[in-house]
Design a protein around this motif. Structure first.
Motif, PDB file in Angstrom:
ATOM      1  N   MET A   1       0.833  -1.210   0.000  1.00 57.22           N
ATOM      2  CA  MET A   1       0.000   0.000   0.000  1.00 57.22           C
ATOM      3  C   MET A   1       0.864   1.255   0.000  1.00 57.22           C
ATOM      4  N   ASN A   4       2.378   1.772  -3.221  1.00 55.29           N
ATOM      5  CA  ASN A   4       1.362   2.244  -4.161  1.00 55.29           C
ATOM      6  C   ASN A   4       1.214   3.760  -4.062  1.00 55.29           C
ATOM      7  N   ASP A   7       4.258   5.376  -5.486  1.00 56.15           N
ATOM      8  CA  ASP A   7       4.249   5.306  -6.952  1.00 56.15           C
ATOM      9  C   ASP A   7       3.269   6.311  -7.537  1.00 56.15           C
ATOM     10  N   SER A   8       2.078   6.364  -6.915  1.00 58.46           N
ATOM     11  CA  SER A   8       1.075   7.298  -7.429  1.00 58.46           C
ATOM     12  C   SER A   8       1.569   8.732  -7.321  1.00 58.46           C
ATOM     13  N   LYS A  10       4.709   9.765  -7.244  1.00 60.25           N
ATOM     14  CA  LYS A  10       5.750  10.004  -8.250  1.00 60.25           C
ATOM     15  C   LYS A  10       5.118  10.172  -9.626  1.00 60.25           C
ATOM     16  N   PHE A  12       2.237  11.150 -10.344  1.00 60.57           N
ATOM     17  CA  PHE A  12       1.552  12.442 -10.446  1.00 60.57           C
ATOM     18  C   PHE A  12       2.542  13.569 -10.754  1.00 60.57           C
ATOM     19  N   TRP A  14       5.615  13.472 -11.922  1.00 62.95           N
ATOM     20  CA  TRP A  14       6.401  13.319 -13.148  1.00 62.95           C
ATOM     21  C   TRP A  14       5.633  13.759 -14.396  1.00 62.95           C
ATOM     22  N   ILE A  58      -7.944  15.952  -2.615  1.00 64.34           N
ATOM     23  CA  ILE A  58      -6.497  15.877  -2.856  1.00 64.34           C
ATOM     24  C   ILE A  58      -6.124  14.478  -3.372  1.00 64.34           C
ATOM     25  N   ARG A  60      -7.915  12.373  -4.911  1.00 66.39           N
ATOM     26  CA  ARG A  60      -8.395  12.145  -6.279  1.00 66.39           C
ATOM     27  C   ARG A  60      -7.433  12.758  -7.298  1.00 66.39           C
ATOM     28  N   TYR A  61      -6.928  13.963  -6.984  1.00 67.48           N
ATOM     29  CA  TYR A  61      -5.961  14.579  -7.899  1.00 67.48           C
ATOM     30  C   TYR A  61      -4.692  13.738  -8.004  1.00 67.48           C
ATOM     31  N   LEU A  62      -4.355  13.089  -6.884  1.00 66.85           N
ATOM     32  CA  LEU A  62      -3.136  12.267  -6.878  1.00 66.85           C
ATOM     33  C   LEU A  62      -3.384  10.868  -7.456  1.00 66.85           C
ATOM     34  N   HIS A  63      -4.636  10.622  -7.915  1.00 64.03           N
ATOM     35  CA  HIS A  63      -5.049   9.319  -8.459  1.00 64.03           C
ATOM     36  C   HIS A  63      -4.894   8.211  -7.426  1.00 64.03           C
ATOM     37  N   GLU A  65      -6.856   5.790  -4.960  1.00 66.12           N
ATOM     38  CA  GLU A  65      -8.227   5.273  -4.792  1.00 66.12           C
ATOM     39  C   GLU A  65      -8.520   5.088  -3.302  1.00 66.12           C
ATOM     40  N   GLN A  69     -11.982   4.332   1.959  1.00 64.54           N
ATOM     41  CA  GLN A  69     -11.329   4.428   3.275  1.00 64.54           C
ATOM     42  C   GLN A  69     -11.668   5.765   3.946  1.00 64.54           C
TER      43      GLN A  69
ATOM     44  N   HIS B 275     -10.309  -1.611  -6.222  1.00 61.88           N
ATOM     45  CA  HIS B 275      -9.579  -0.344  -6.136  1.00 61.88           C
ATOM     46  C   HIS B 275      -8.108  -0.587  -5.809  1.00 61.88           C
ATOM     47  N   THR B 279      -4.707   0.202  -8.623  1.00 59.72           N
ATOM     48  CA  THR B 279      -3.583   1.122  -8.408  1.00 59.72           C
ATOM     49  C   THR B 279      -2.266   0.510  -8.925  1.00 59.72           C
ATOM     50  N   TYR B 287       4.598   2.448 -15.872  1.00 57.44           N
ATOM     51  CA  TYR B 287       6.025   2.112 -15.982  1.00 57.44           C
ATOM     52  C   TYR B 287       6.341   1.466 -17.332  1.00 57.44           C
ATOM     53  N   PHE B 552      -3.472  23.285  -3.143  1.00 59.20           N
ATOM     54  CA  PHE B 552      -2.959  22.197  -3.973  1.00 59.20           C
ATOM     55  C   PHE B 552      -3.881  21.952  -5.171  1.00 59.20           C
ATOM     56  N   ASN B 553      -5.195  21.847  -4.885  1.00 56.18           N
ATOM     57  CA  ASN B 553      -6.149  21.649  -5.972  1.00 56.18           C
ATOM     58  C   ASN B 553      -6.062  22.802  -6.977  1.00 56.18           C
ATOM     59  N   PRO B 644     -11.049  14.297  -9.724  1.00 55.44           N
ATOM     60  CA  PRO B 644     -10.103  15.353 -10.047  1.00 55.44           C
ATOM     61  C   PRO B 644     -10.481  16.057 -11.345  1.00 55.44           C
TER      62      PRO B 644
END
Lengths: 97, 663
Positions: A1, A4, A7-8, A10, A12, A14, A58, A60-63, A65, A69, B275, B279, B287, B552-553, B644
């Motif tokens: 997790m 994950n 990675d998400s 990074k 975002f 990049w 926030i 959601r913008y970072l993708h 999921e 939670q 979900h 991811t 990648y 941020f948004n 988003p």
């Protein structure tokens, strides 16, 4: 997790040019710090929902999921824990940006 | 519903109810028995009263006899008393003033009178005692014999006590105690003794010196007791049976609730896993793409990366299908239509396959009709999923080389009228949707996917309705599949009001026709795909005001729009937004729904009051669905976008808005 999220994050950052990454990173850290400080002062469910909503946006913008939670959180401590985690992950990738 | 089933409490409740019912019935039965006993007492009292009246009549007759005669002769006395007493064993005798015997009704009893004891009380009334007899003293109008005695043998004082059948009667005086025959038949059974009732009646008639106790004892008959026991047993059995039936009913209900809860849990679980899975798949896809884009990649490595991309894509489809399968079985699927730029959207599907590098031996011929409107309202996520699912299936399973996909639009009668009402509609599509509902005709994207393989077997066709059918005859059985894709697409289309038709001919190939519901604004019918596209240079001339209190948004949204060459202005509060709105006079305003002072809709209302440019387009950004935003239906000209921020959706809406303005 954890990987994950990393990675998400990074993935975002990049997507954007070098010039954009730093302002985006600073905005993200600033918002997370803001939510974190407000989560410690939550007095009612309405305020908690508002912070959850901000955090969800926030993510959601970072993708990430994390909708389910976040929806399942019922106490400020749970939100604080999640925001803290996210903050740590964000801090961990700073040198890679 | 908080429902907790406890067997212990259920048994207790059943036992309690059964005991209550049995108790009520037993009480009723015992009351009936007591009532019967009381009725016997009443009968006994009536008989006793009748007997007493008979004695009274006899005495009165004798008194009248002496009163009506000047002098009663002994012969007359004997005849009269014999006639009067008939076969009664009573006796009349008179006494002289000297207290010697006068007349006697039956000489045979003279000897019995030897034990007669006579006394005179203060009032001058004579009284006497004679063993085994009840004596009644009567004053008569006869100077030579002023005292008359009526002697009744004690055992004849009463009526015939054997008259009451089935009842034990006891007659008790100071001198004597008599029982009838039924008392001798008294049972010793302890259970029967419980149903025995006894009453002692204290009878007292001072006028005639009658004092005795009349006892009555009635036993409930065994037949009545049997009847009572049978009814009691029947009630008990009925209660037990009802309890068992109710038990099974409750168990079923409990199981049903549990299954329902488990179903919900399973859907939530699948959804959560989905979900979680997507991811890393996204990361894998990302990648792989980065690897593929690297400059020094050999052809061999490139082929491996293509396979990785293809497999990751299939895995992504499986994850999507699993989630949709769970949702469709739980009936939770719903259309979430938003306006899209049709050409850009179709290009994105083509791009998807270009990037994926489809299997080497396959060709995808993707064709889009030029009659498609430039902007349509459609649930783009589900449409994408269905199209790619069907094409992937064709690429994966078809034995032919070419897979053709043709997309156009048609108007036709609705497949499922009841589904249309559950769809979420965008503002621009409201008019066309209304028209469609009035004549039950709607617009559908028609997607034909055709391959030239061996065709589907009968078992494979069953996958449409049964996702876990195993096709034993298939020549491709070595290809693993649980058949969720076909089934899920069929279910998904059915639930959103579309239709999936499958036509497969052996050795000729398979055709799949999909009808996916969509709407478009008929006010701009001539605007077809190409003429409507905005150029990047158009974007540069547009001033976009972004209002969001989340820095941020705000930064992300700004970055995305600047990448598209838009001229952006940012405001980090609603007040700042209002100030900058007046200052920059934007063409487009994007507002976050949850702001500091006002909410997004309130801020837009204020901006509308202040605006000088009538052609400003407003957008609301929210992490929630449109239907979760209060009063959203009162803002038909405001576009709702879910976070988003998505540039493609924004551009679609922007194009649609520009088209409307031009029209």
């Amino acid at each position: 997790m954890t990987s994950n999220i990393k990675d998400s994050l990074k993935g975002f950052f990049w997507r954007y040019s070098d010039a954009r990454r730093l302002p985006l990173y600073q905005a993200l850290v600033s918002e997370l710090t803001n939510i974190r400080s407000q989560a410690g002062l939550v007095e009612n469910a309405e305020k908690l929902n508002s912070l959850k909503h901000q955090f969800k946006g926030i993510c959601r913008y970072l993708h990430l999921e994390l909708d389910m939670q976040i929806d399942a959180m019922t106490t400020p401590e749970q939100l604080l824990y999640a925001v803290d985690n996210m903050h740590k992950e964000v801090a961990a990738i700073e040198h890679e940006l | 519903m908080n429902y907790k089933f406890s067997l212990g409490s259920y048994v207790c409740i059943c036992l309690f109810v059964t005991v209550m019912i049995m108790g009520v019935f037993t009480r009723y039965g015992l009351n009936e028995f007591k009532h019967n006993h009381d009725k016997k007492i009443s009968t006994l009292m009536a008989l006793n009263e009748e007997n007493y009246l008979q004695h009274k009549l006899i005495i009165n007759a004798m008194r009248s006899f002496f009163k009506s005669s000047d002098r009663v002769k002994e012969a007359d006395f004997e005849i009269f008393t014999r006639e009067l007493l008939d076969d009664r064993t009573a006796l009349f005798f008179t006494m002289t003033p000297e207290l010697t015997l006068g007349y006697i009704s039956d000489d045979g009893f003279v000897a019995d009178l030897d034990k007669l004891e006579i006394s005179l009380n203060k009032e001058g009334m004579l009284s006497g005692d004679l063993p085994h007899y009840q004596l009644v003293s009567i004053a008569i109008d006869e100077p030579s014999m002023p005292y008359l005695f009526y002697a009744i043998p004690l055992d004849n004082l009463l009526f015939n006590i054997n008259k009451l059948k089935g009842t034990c009667l006891k007659y008790t005086t100071v001198q004597l105690s008599i029982k009838n025959q039924d008392c001798a038949r008294r049972t010793t059974n302890k259970i029967l003794a419980f149903f025995r009732y006894s009453t002692d009646l204290d009878i007292s008639v001072p006028e005639y010196n009658f004092y005795y106790i009349l006892g009555i004892e009635s036993q409930v008959s065994s037949s009545k007791l049997f009847e009572f026991s049978c009814i009691l047993l029947s009630i008990l059995i009925a209660c037990v049976l009802i309890s068992i039936l109710l038990y099974f009913k409750l168990i079923n209900k409990y199981l049903f609730i549990n299954i329902e809860r488990e179903n919900k849990f399973n859907v939530a679980m699948v959804s959560s896993i989905n979900h979680e899975i997507r991811t890393p798949i996204n990361a894998l896809l990302g990648y792989s793409q980065i690897l593929k884009d690297m400059p020094k990649i050999s052809d061999e490595h490139s082929a491996v990366i293509d396979k990785m991309l293809w497999s990751a894509n299939l895995l992504y489809s499986v994850a999507e299908n699993t989630l949709n399968y769970s949702k469709s079985t739980a009936g939770g699927l719903m259309l979430n239509s938003t306006p899209i730029n049709t050409l850009q959207y179709m290009d994105s599907i083509k791009d998807y396959y270009n990037r994926l590098s489809i299997p080497a031996d396959k060709i995808l011929d993707f064709n889009v009709s030029d009659k498609l409107p430039a902007v349509i309202s459609v649930d783009s996520t589900k449409l994408f999923q269905i199209i790619t699912n069907m094409i992937n299936n064709a690429l994966k399973y078809s034995t032919g080389k070419t897979v053709r996909c043709h997309i156009d639009i048609c108007q036709r009668l609705a497949f499922h009228e009841n589904v249309a009402s559950g769809q979420q509609q965008s503002p621009s599509s409201a008019a066309s949707s209304l028209a469609a509902s009035q004549n039950s005709r709607g617009y559908y994207l028609r997607i034909l996917i055709q391959d030239s393989g061996l065709g589907m077997s009968q078992s494979t066709k069953k996958l449409l309705t049964n996702p876990f059918t195993v096709d034993a005859e298939s020549q491709l059985k070595q290809v693993s599949s649980i058949g969720l894709g076909l089934y899920t697409c069929n279910q998904l289309l059915t639930q959103v009001g579309g239709k999936l038709r499958l036509h497969s001919v052996k050795n000729e190939g398979t055709k799949i026709m999909l009808h996916f519901p969509c709407q478009f604004d008929q006010a701009v019918p001539s605007q077809l795909l190409n003429p409507l596209l905005l150029r990047s240079t158009d974007y540069a001339s547009m001033r976009v005001l972004i209002v969001d209190d989340n820095s941020f948004n705000l930064e992300v949204c700004n970055a995305m729009l600047e990448d598209k060459q838009f001229n952006t202005v940012c405001a980090n509060s609603s007040k700042d937004g209002l100030v900058k709105f007046v200052k920059v006079e934007p063409n487009v305003v994007i507002v976050d729904y949850q702001l500091d002072v006002f909410n997004g809709l309130e801020l837009i209302t204020k901006m509308k009051f202040m605006q000088s440019n009538a052609q400003i387009q407003y957008f609301i950004l929210s992490a929630n669905d449109k239907n979760e935003i209060v009063d959203s239906e009162h803002y038909p000209d405001v576009y709702f976008m879910q976070k988003p921020f998505n540039t493609a959706i924004f551009l679609s809406c922007l194009v649609s808005g520009v088209a409307s303005q031009k029209a």
